[in-house]
Write a protein that holds these residues in place. Structure first.
Motif, short mmCIF file in Angstrom:
data_model
loop_
_atom_site.label_atom_id
_atom_site.label_comp_id
_atom_site.label_asym_id
_atom_site.label_seq_id
_atom_site.Cartn_x
_atom_site.Cartn_y
_atom_site.Cartn_z
N VAL A 189 60.54 33.82 84.27
CA VAL A 189 59.23 34.39 84.58
C VAL A 189 59.40 35.81 85.08
N GLU A 190 60.32 36.01 86.00
CA GLU A 190 60.53 37.35 86.57
C GLU A 190 60.97 38.34 85.50
N GLY B 199 54.13 42.05 82.26
CA GLY B 199 53.17 41.07 82.75
C GLY B 199 53.30 39.78 81.98
N LEU B 200 52.41 38.84 82.29
CA LEU B 200 52.41 37.53 81.62
C LEU B 200 50.97 37.06 81.49
N ALA C 175 55.16 31.10 87.57
CA ALA C 175 54.30 31.94 86.75
C ALA C 175 52.93 32.18 87.36
N VAL C 176 52.36 31.17 88.01
CA VAL C 176 50.96 31.26 88.44
C VAL C 176 50.66 32.49 89.29
N GLU D 267 42.65 23.00 89.30
CA GLU D 267 43.09 23.93 90.35
C GLU D 267 42.88 25.38 89.97
N LEU D 268 43.22 25.72 88.73
CA LEU D 268 43.24 27.13 88.32
C LEU D 268 41.96 27.61 87.68
N GLY D 269 41.07 26.68 87.29
CA GLY D 269 39.81 27.08 86.66
C GLY D 269 39.03 28.10 87.47
#
Length: 295
Positions: free
Chosen positions: A121-122, A130-131, A173-174, A218-220
């Protein structure tokens, strides 16, 4: 995607069984007969994912390669993970990604290692800037001849590859994901219609469905969508590496309403849809691509 006239899906790809073959996992594409179709010659992009940055675990072969090619032709930069022994497959995928005119980033290592999941991820964020799309695709399965013979080491390998790695990677990642980002998990028809010989694998795939549904909730509110794709029988290196006998390979995919196994290229459109703006109101969903076989 392709704009050609419709074709009969029953004979669009290899329609019979598969010859006896076996590989140690992770399997390699060049040793498969027949060679899978990842959309190398057929997928036509329309820049639906321009300026996006994607990370695909297990992106060197099979479904991962098909998704990498499709994403690249849709304009996304692509980072992909692979095991060191899969370098040849990874190089081929990188070649197709680069030919699409986008940036590619191969990342070699073992996703069972927590530190590697954070590292990928990093590095993606640092080198691609970015991601935006995370595809949690890498998996391991092996045919079992009974729960009483299931070794703990094998159970650990399945769970660490299919579950721990996904949690480790998503956790890392989040914090880097912004509103509009998409997480896509490769689950399986095995989550809903398990085979006894794939008991431990099916358990992890069912857990992935719960992961998708819980994480989507959770992420919505943060504007991040989470979905899954549930493939049916797809011809990838995972299959000759599963340990099935000649009869099982000969019948692989023949019990679907379409009457054949699927090819990795036939999954790519599902991932493109879930990653793109057309799916802006789709989250917590499991999209089946099973040749008509019910979940």
């Amino acid at each position: 995607m392709s704009t050609s006239a419709p074709t009969d899906p029953t004979d669009k790809h290899h329609a019979g069984g598969f010859p006896s073959q076996e590989q140690d996992q992770p399997g390699l594409t060049d040793e498969m007969r027949p060679t899978p179709d990842h959309g190398e010659r057929t997928y036509q992009g329309s820049l639906r994912l321009s300026e996006r940055r994607a990370l695909i675990t297990g992106g060197d072969s099979g479904i991962g390669r098909a998704v990498a090619i499709a994403f690249a032709r849709e304009g996304a930069d692509v980072a992909l993970t692979h095991m060191p022994e899969e370098q040849e497959d990874a190089d081929e995928t990188v070649r197709w990604v680069s030919e699409a005119g986008v940036r590619s980033l191969p990342l070699a290592g073992d996703l069972r290692e927590e530190a590697f999941c954070a590292e990928i991820v990093e590095r993606t964020v640092a080198e691609l800037g970015g991601l935006d799309i995370l595809v949690l695709n890498a998996a391991y399965q092996k045919d079992r001849d009974g729960i009483d013979r299931l070794e703990t080491a094998e159970l650990d390998r399945v769970f660490r590859t299919n579950l721990y790695a996904q949690l480790f990677t998503a956790r890392a990642a989040v914090p880097h994901l912004n509103p509009g980002a998409s997480i896509i998990v490769t689950t399986s028809i095995q989550a809903f219609n398990p085979s006894p010989g794939l008991l431990d694998y099916a358990m992890t795939k069912a857990a992935q469905v719960a992961f998708v549904k819980a994480l989507a909730q959770e992420l919505g509110p943060k504007g991040i969508r989470v979905n899954g794709v549930a493939p049916g029988p797809i011809w990838t290196p995972l299959i000759p590496g599963t340990g099935w006998d000649a009869d099982r390979l000969e019948s692989f995919g023949q019990d679907t309403p379409i009457g054949r196994a699927g090819q990795p290229a036939e999954l790519a459109g599902a991932y493109v849809y879930l990653a793109g703006e057309e799916a802006s109101y789709t989250s917590g969903a499991i999209l089946p691509v099973t040749g008509g076989k019910g979940l």
